[in-house]
Design a protein around this motif. Structure first.
Motif, short mmCIF file in Angstrom:
data_model
loop_
_atom_site.label_atom_id
_atom_site.label_comp_id
_atom_site.label_asym_id
_atom_site.label_seq_id
_atom_site.Cartn_x
_atom_site.Cartn_y
_atom_site.Cartn_z
N HIS A 1 2.80 -21.66 -18.33
CA HIS A 1 4.09 -21.90 -18.01
C HIS A 1 4.73 -22.51 -19.20
O HIS A 1 4.56 -23.21 -19.84
CB HIS A 1 4.30 -23.46 -16.63
CG HIS A 1 5.55 -23.40 -16.01
ND1 HIS A 1 6.18 -22.62 -14.92
CD2 HIS A 1 7.00 -23.34 -15.87
CE1 HIS A 1 7.13 -22.69 -14.96
NE2 HIS A 1 7.78 -23.45 -15.46
N LEU B 1 4.98 -22.80 -7.06
CA LEU B 1 3.75 -22.71 -8.65
C LEU B 1 2.06 -23.66 -8.05
O LEU B 1 2.47 -24.73 -7.70
CB LEU B 1 4.41 -23.72 -10.02
CG LEU B 1 3.37 -23.41 -10.61
CD1 LEU B 1 3.62 -21.83 -11.15
CD2 LEU B 1 3.84 -24.08 -11.81
N MET C 1 9.76 -26.67 -8.66
CA MET C 1 9.08 -26.26 -9.62
C MET C 1 8.35 -25.69 -8.09
O MET C 1 7.12 -25.65 -8.06
CB MET C 1 7.69 -26.99 -9.86
CG MET C 1 8.26 -27.39 -11.22
SD MET C 1 8.40 -26.48 -12.13
CE MET C 1 6.54 -26.14 -12.22
N TYR D 1 -0.24 -25.44 -20.29
CA TYR D 1 -0.49 -24.43 -19.05
C TYR D 1 -0.96 -25.80 -17.97
O TYR D 1 -1.78 -26.56 -18.50
CB TYR D 1 -1.98 -23.61 -19.03
CG TYR D 1 -3.10 -23.78 -20.32
CD1 TYR D 1 -4.18 -24.64 -19.76
CD2 TYR D 1 -3.15 -24.58 -21.36
CE1 TYR D 1 -5.08 -24.73 -20.44
CE2 TYR D 1 -4.09 -24.73 -22.13
CZ TYR D 1 -5.39 -25.13 -22.06
OH TYR D 1 -6.27 -25.69 -22.69
#
Length: 132
Positions: A101, A92, A89, A53
Motif C-alpha cells: 500500500h 482493505l 481505508m 506492506y
C-alpha cells in the motif's frame, strides 16, 4: 409431591445440558494482528509518499478501516513541524498475505530531500477466521 419431582427433573436436565455444553470443543479466536512494514518513502515538493506492506500474524482476517500517518519534518535533529493525515481505508482486507500500500500526504511545506520521521497507526475490524 408431583411439583417437587418436576422441579428436580428440570434441574437435572439443565445441569446435564450445561455439562454437555462444557465438554463440547470450542473454537476460540484471538483476532487479527496487523502490522505495517515500511519499505521506502519519497519526499518531493509538496508531497510525501510512504510505501510499505501489511502483514497479519493473527488467526482472523482483518479489514483495515482507518489509517493515520504522521510526518515530523526535521532539520539537524530538531522537529520543525508535523503533518498528520487520516485515511479512510474501508475494504482493505488483510488475510495472511502481504498487500502493498502507498500513502500520499500532501503539504506545500514539503521539500525534496527533507529529513523526516514517520509514525503510523491503524484501526481494523476482525472479519472471520483465516481458512474458513
Amino acid at each position: 409431591m408431583k411439583r417437587n419431582n418436576r422441579q428436580l427433573t428440570v434441574r437435572t436436565m439443565v445441569l446435564c445440558l450445561l455439562g454437555l455444553m462444557m465438554m463440547m470443543p470450542q473454537n476460540v479466536f484471538a483476532g487479527a494482528d496487523i502490522k505495517f512494514t515500511f519499505k521506502e518513502g519519497k519526499m518531493g515538493d509538496g508531497f510525501c509518499e510512504v510505501r510499505g506492506y501489511f502483514t497479519n500474524n493473527g488467526d482472523m482476517a482483518g479489514e483495515i478501516t482507518k489509517a493515520e500517518i504522521t510526518i515530523d519534518v526535521k532539520r539537524n535533529g530538531t522537529i520543525l513541524y508535523s503533518v498528520k493525515k487520516t485515511f479512510d481505508m474501508g475494504h482493505l482486507y488483510v488475510w495472511n498475505g502481504a498487500p502493498y500500500h502507498t500513502f500520499t500526504v500532501y503539504d506545500s511545506r514539503f521539500k525534496e530531500g527533507t529529513e523526516c520521521r514517520l509514525n503510523w497507526y491503524f484501526w481494523w475490524d476482525n472479519v472471520k477466521p483465516i481458512g474458513n
